[in-house]
Design a protein around this motif. Structure first.
Motif, mmCIF file in Angstrom:
data_model
loop_
_atom_site.group_PDB
_atom_site.id
_atom_site.type_symbol
_atom_site.label_atom_id
_atom_site.label_comp_id
_atom_site.label_asym_id
_atom_site.label_seq_id
_atom_site.Cartn_x
_atom_site.Cartn_y
_atom_site.Cartn_z
ATOM 1 N N MET A 173 0.801 -1.397 -0.092
ATOM 2 C CA MET A 173 0.354 0.017 0.176
ATOM 3 C C MET A 173 0.827 1.367 -0.047
ATOM 4 S SD MET A 173 -2.720 1.219 2.754
ATOM 5 C CE MET A 173 -3.899 2.664 2.705
ATOM 6 N N ALA A 174 1.951 1.206 0.880
ATOM 7 C CA ALA A 174 2.793 2.648 1.207
ATOM 8 C C ALA A 174 3.603 2.648 -0.146
ATOM 9 C CB ALA A 174 3.361 2.239 2.337
ATOM 10 N N SER A 175 4.190 1.541 -0.518
ATOM 11 C CA SER A 175 5.226 1.596 -1.776
ATOM 12 C C SER A 175 4.567 2.075 -2.998
ATOM 13 C CB SER A 175 5.998 0.448 -1.825
ATOM 14 O OG SER A 175 5.156 -0.647 -2.083
ATOM 15 N N SER A 176 3.454 1.507 -3.340
ATOM 16 C CA SER A 176 2.811 2.176 -4.689
ATOM 17 C C SER A 176 2.268 3.537 -4.649
ATOM 18 C CB SER A 176 1.461 1.075 -4.743
ATOM 19 O OG SER A 176 0.332 1.514 -3.488
ATOM 20 N N ARG A 177 2.304 4.268 -3.537
ATOM 21 C CA ARG A 177 1.888 5.575 -3.620
ATOM 22 C C ARG A 177 3.175 6.625 -3.944
ATOM 23 N NH1 ARG A 177 -2.250 2.347 -2.363
ATOM 24 N NH2 ARG A 177 -4.006 3.685 -1.643
ATOM 25 N N TYR A 178 4.494 5.718 -4.199
ATOM 26 C CA TYR A 178 5.667 6.624 -4.400
ATOM 27 C C TYR A 178 5.419 6.992 -6.171
ATOM 28 C CZ TYR A 178 7.853 6.834 -0.124
ATOM 29 O OH TYR A 178 8.029 6.971 1.149
ATOM 30 N N PRO A 179 5.388 5.886 -6.905
ATOM 31 C CA PRO A 179 5.112 6.266 -8.320
ATOM 32 C C PRO A 179 3.863 6.943 -8.678
ATOM 33 C CG PRO A 179 4.767 3.831 -7.780
ATOM 34 C CD PRO A 179 5.419 4.461 -6.605
ATOM 35 N N PHE A 180 2.991 6.632 -7.900
ATOM 36 C CA PHE A 180 1.742 7.794 -7.987
ATOM 37 C C PHE A 180 2.074 9.092 -7.847
ATOM 38 C CE2 PHE A 180 -1.968 9.703 -5.760
ATOM 39 C CZ PHE A 180 -2.979 9.675 -6.754
ATOM 40 N N ALA A 181 2.723 9.285 -6.755
ATOM 41 C CA ALA A 181 3.069 10.849 -6.603
ATOM 42 C C ALA A 181 3.901 11.495 -7.426
ATOM 43 C CB ALA A 181 3.539 10.919 -5.057
ATOM 44 N N MET A 182 4.912 10.523 -7.999
ATOM 45 C CA MET A 182 5.807 10.910 -8.964
ATOM 46 C C MET A 182 5.336 11.143 -10.285
ATOM 47 S SD MET A 182 9.183 8.820 -7.807
ATOM 48 C CE MET A 182 10.414 9.600 -8.668
ATOM 49 N N GLY A 183 4.235 10.484 -10.654
ATOM 50 C CA GLY A 183 3.679 10.388 -12.000
ATOM 51 C C GLY A 183 2.938 12.037 -11.936
ATOM 52 N N ARG A 184 2.350 12.385 -10.849
ATOM 53 C CA ARG A 184 1.726 13.578 -10.891
ATOM 54 C C ARG A 184 2.723 14.826 -11.277
ATOM 55 N NH1 ARG A 184 -1.481 13.703 -4.935
ATOM 56 N NH2 ARG A 184 -3.280 13.143 -5.793
ATOM 57 N N ASP A 185 4.016 14.547 -10.628
ATOM 58 C CA ASP A 185 5.001 15.666 -10.925
ATOM 59 C C ASP A 185 5.740 15.323 -12.377
ATOM 60 O OD1 ASP A 185 4.301 16.581 -8.580
ATOM 61 O OD2 ASP A 185 5.794 15.918 -7.474
ATOM 62 N N ARG A 186 5.223 14.253 -12.878
ATOM 63 C CA ARG A 186 5.969 14.056 -14.398
ATOM 64 C C ARG A 186 7.347 13.415 -14.161
ATOM 65 N NH1 ARG A 186 3.356 17.767 -18.780
ATOM 66 N NH2 ARG A 186 1.446 18.527 -17.496
ATOM 67 N N LEU A 187 7.814 13.029 -13.167
ATOM 68 C CA LEU A 187 9.208 12.547 -12.795
ATOM 69 C C LEU A 187 9.298 11.196 -13.377
ATOM 70 C CD1 LEU A 187 10.241 13.761 -9.560
ATOM 71 C CD2 LEU A 187 10.822 14.657 -11.589
ATOM 72 N N VAL A 188 7.999 10.467 -13.601
ATOM 73 C CA VAL A 188 7.790 9.024 -14.128
ATOM 74 C C VAL A 188 6.682 9.333 -14.954
ATOM 75 C CG1 VAL A 188 8.802 7.841 -11.968
ATOM 76 C CG2 VAL A 188 6.361 8.099 -12.178
ATOM 77 N N PRO A 189 6.300 8.218 -15.797
ATOM 78 C CA PRO A 189 5.315 8.202 -16.766
ATOM 79 C C PRO A 189 3.952 8.733 -16.088
ATOM 80 C CG PRO A 189 6.417 6.499 -17.495
ATOM 81 C CD PRO A 189 6.891 7.057 -16.182
ATOM 82 N N ARG A 190 2.933 9.579 -16.647
ATOM 83 C CA ARG A 190 2.053 10.366 -16.042
ATOM 84 C C ARG A 190 0.701 9.258 -15.848
ATOM 85 N NH1 ARG A 190 -0.076 16.053 -17.424
ATOM 86 N NH2 ARG A 190 -0.870 15.853 -15.181
ATOM 87 N N ARG A 191 0.780 8.040 -16.689
ATOM 88 C CA ARG A 191 -0.101 7.095 -16.444
ATOM 89 C C ARG A 191 -0.099 6.509 -15.108
ATOM 90 N NH1 ARG A 191 0.295 2.723 -20.923
ATOM 91 N NH2 ARG A 191 -1.680 1.818 -19.529
#
Length: 530
Positions: free
Chosen positions: A298-316
Motif C-alpha cells: 500500500m505504502a510503496s505504490s503511492r511513490y510512483p503515483f505521486a511521482m507521476g503527478r509531478d511527471r518524474l515518471v510516466p503520468r499514467r
C-alpha cells in the motif's frame, strides 16, 4: 482518471499501518542473523536502533503534518530540495520499501514450512498478487485487514512476552549469564553498531505511513500520535522479546536459526497440549509478515503515483482506477516485488533495504532544516519537531555513521542507487518539471531569486492560525469575482474564462494560464467543488 485520494484512515489505521510495516522480519527472522554479528548484545542493538529512529520519526511527523500528500519521503524531498533530489529520494525509497515488503512475504514460508512442506517463493508470489488485488479494491478495505492482522499479532506477542518473562524468572541466572551472555559483545562496539544498522530495517516501516498521509483524517493529530504509539509498543516487544530468545536458546543454535521465535516458543509453552504454543507463534508470524506485505505494498505504490503527478515518471502512473486507487502503480509495484522474491536471499534484502533507508532519513532531516529556514509562510506544520535543529543534526550524523558501520556493500549499494536515480532524472524527467523548491527560498534570503510554486502549493494545507486567516483576507480583498449562471459549466470552462483576466494582468497567453490551472488542480492547489 486523475484526482484526489479519499480520506478514510483514522488513528487505529495509522497505528496498524506503522506497526504492521515494522513487525515481521525484524522480530521473526532477523534476531538470529543479528546475533551472529553482535552476539548476546543483539538486544542492545535493537534498543539503540529504536532510539536512533526517533529523530527520523519527529522529522517525518513535522513534514507530514505540513504536507499531508501522497508520496511521503518523495513529496517532502521534492518540495524542499527540488525534483532532482526528489527523484533520488522517491525512486530509492520506493526500491527500499519494495525490498522490505518482498522480504516479509518470503518470511511467511519460513514459518509456515514448520507444518507444511511447500515452495516458499511460490507462496510469496501468490500472497503478493492477493494483496495487490486487495489494494486495488480500496484503502479502507486494505486497512480493515491490516487492523485485524495487527490485533492478532500484538495479542499473541504480548502472550509470548508474558510467558517468556515467566520462563526466564525460573532459570538459573548464573548458568544463563555464563552460557548465554558471556562474552556479551564478542565483536566489540563496531559489531554492535554494524548490527544496529542491520536491524534498522525493523523500524523503518514506522515512517511509511507518511506515504498515505493524503488518505488520513486530521493528519496533524492522527499521524504523530499513531507513530509514537507504534514505536513505543514495537520497541518494547522487540527488546524484551530478543532478550528472552537470547536467554532461552543456546548460542550456537540461535545464530543460525531463521525461526527463533518458534524455537523459543517450543521451549516456553511445553505446558500447553500438543503443539499449541508453536501454532500460536506461527499464526502470529504469518499475521506479521502478511501485515507488512499488505502495508508495504500500500505504502510503496503511492511513490510512483505521486511521482507521476509531478511527471518524474510516466503520468499514467498517477491515474486512479475504477475504485479510486492508483491501480497501475500497484500493478507495477507487485511485479517488482515478485522480481525481488525470485532473485534475492533474505540477508541481502535486509541489508540493502536498511542502507538506503538510512540515506533517505539523512535527506528528510535536511528537508526539515530547509523548510524551516526558507521561512515560507505557508509552511505551517500541525506538529513541530522539538530541539530543532540539533535533533535533525543528530539524526543525520547517526544515520551516516550506521551506513559506514554496515560495510562496503551498503555504501556501494547506496551510491549505485543514487547514481541510477540521478541518471533517470537527467535522461527522462529534467525537461518535464519546473526547477522550484523551498531551497530556493533559502537562497533568496542570501540574495538570490526564488520560485513561488512551493509556497503556492502549500497554502491549501495551512493551519487555521491568525497568520493564515490574515493571508486569506488579503487575498480576498484584492480578488476579482466572476458570476456564472450556467450550472453545467465544467472546471475547464471556468478556468478558461478566468484565464482571460489573468492573461491580461500577467502578460502571458490565455492558453498558458489555462494549462497552469489544470496542473494546479492535479496538484491539489486549486480546490474544486461541484
Amino acid at each position: 482518471m486523475r484526482g484526489k485520494l479519499k480520506k478514510e484512515l483514522g488513528l487505529f489505521d495509522v497505528y496498524a499501518v506503522s506497526t504492521g510495516a515494522m513487525f515481521s522480519s525484524g522480530f521473526f527472522l532477523l534476531p538470529g542473523l543479528a546475533a551472529a554479528k553482535a552476539g548476546p548484545a543483539v538486544g542492545l542493538a535493537y534498543l539503540l536502533a529504536g532510539v536512533l529512529i526517533m529523530p527520523a520519526m519527529l522529522s517525518v511527523a513535522e513534514l507530514t503534518t505540513a504536507m499531508p500528500k501522497s508520496g511521503g519521503a518523495y513529496y517532502f524531498i521534492t518540495r524542499a530540495l527540488g525534483p532532482a533530489a526528489g527523484t533520488v529520494g522517491g525512486l530509492g525509497t520506493y526500491i527500499a520499501l519494495t525490498l522490505k515488503t518482498a522480504f516479509a512475504l518470503v518470511g511467511i514460508g519460513a514459518y509456515a514450512s514448520l507444518f507444511i512442506d511447500f515452495d516458499v517463493e511460490t507462496v510469496a508470489v501468490v500472497l503478493t498478487v492477493f494483496f495487490a488485488v486487495l489494494n486495488i479494491v480500496g484503502a479502507k478495505e486494505t486497512t480493515r485487514l491490516q487492523r485485524f492482522l495487527v490485533s492478532i499479532l500484538v495479542g499473541v506477542l504480548l502472550l509470548f512476552l508474558f510467558e517468556g518473562a515467566r520462563s526466564v524468572v525460573h532459570l538459573d541466572y548464573g548458568q544463563v549469564i555464563d552460557s548465554r551472555f558471556t562474552p556479551f559483545a564478542p565483536t566489540g562496539l563496531a559489531g554492535i553498531l554494524g548490527t544496529v544498522g542491520f536491524v534498522f530495517v525493523s523500524y523503518a516501516g514506522l515512517t511509511k505511513v507518511a506515504s498515505v498521509a493524503e488518505e488520513v483524517r486530521n493528519p496533524s493529530r492522527t499521524i504523530p500520535l499513531g507513530m509514537a504509539l507504534s514505536l513505543i509498543s514495537t520497541s518494547l516487544i522487540y527488546v524484551v522479546g530478543v532478550f528472552i530468545m537470547t536467554a532461552i536458546i543456546p548460542v550456537d543454535e540461535f545464530v543460525s536459526d531463521l525461526t527463533p521465535v518458534a524455537t523459543a516458543a517450543g521451549r516456553m509453552f511445553e505446558w500447553l497440549p500438543g503443539q499449541t504454543g508453536l501454532i500460536l507463534i506461527v499464526v502470529s508470524a504469518v499475521a506479521a509478515f502478511a501485515s507488512t506485505g499488505n502495508a508495504g505494498l500500500m505504502a510503496s505504490s503511492r511513490y510512483p503515483f505521486a511521482m507521476g503527478r509531478d511527471r518524474l515518471v510516466p503520468r499514467r502512473l498517477a491515474q486512479l482506477g475504477r475504485y479510486q486507487t492508483p491501480t497501475l502503480a500497484i500493478v507495477m509495484t507487485t511485479a517488482l516485488m515478485v522480481f525481488f522474491i525470485l532473485l534475492l536471499d533474505e540477508e541481502g534484502i535486509a541489508k540493502l533495504a536498511s542502507a538506503f533507508q538510512l540515506l533517505i532519513f539523512v535527506l528528510l532531516h535536511v528537508c526539515v532544516i530547509v523548510m524551516r529556514e526558507s521561512r515560507i509562510k505557508s509552511y505551517d506544520p500541525g506538529y513541530r519537531s522539538p530541539l530543532y535543529p540539533w535533533m535533525q543534526i543528530f539524526g543525520m550524523v547517526t544515520s551516516a555513521a550506521l551506513i559506514f558501520y554496515m560495510g562496503w556493500e551498503a555504501i556501494v549499494f547506496s551510491a549505485v542507487m543514487v547514481g541510477l536515480c540521478a541518471g533517470w532524472y537527467i535522461v527522462y524527467a529534467k525537461g518535464e518539471v519546473h526547477e522550484d523548491s523551498a531551497l530556493l527560498h533559502v537562497f533568496k534570503r542570501w540574495g538570490a531569486d526564488a520560485g513561488k510554486r512551493v509556497e503556492r502549493e502549500l497554502r491549501p494545507t495551512m493551519q487555521r492560525t491568525g497568520e493564515a486567516t490574515e493571508f486569506v483576507q488579503k487575498a480576498l480583498d484584492r480578488a476579482q469575482v466572476l458570476d456564472f449562471d450556467n450550472a453545467e459549466l465544467s472546471y475547464h470552462d471556468v478556468a478558461s474564462d478566468v484565464s482571460v483576466l489573468f492573461a491580461q494582468r500577467l502578460n502571458v497567453t490565455k492558453d498558458e494560464m489555462t494549462k497552469g490551472f489544470d496542473q494546479a488542480r492535479e496538484l491539489g492547489a486549486v480546490p474544486v467543488w461541484h
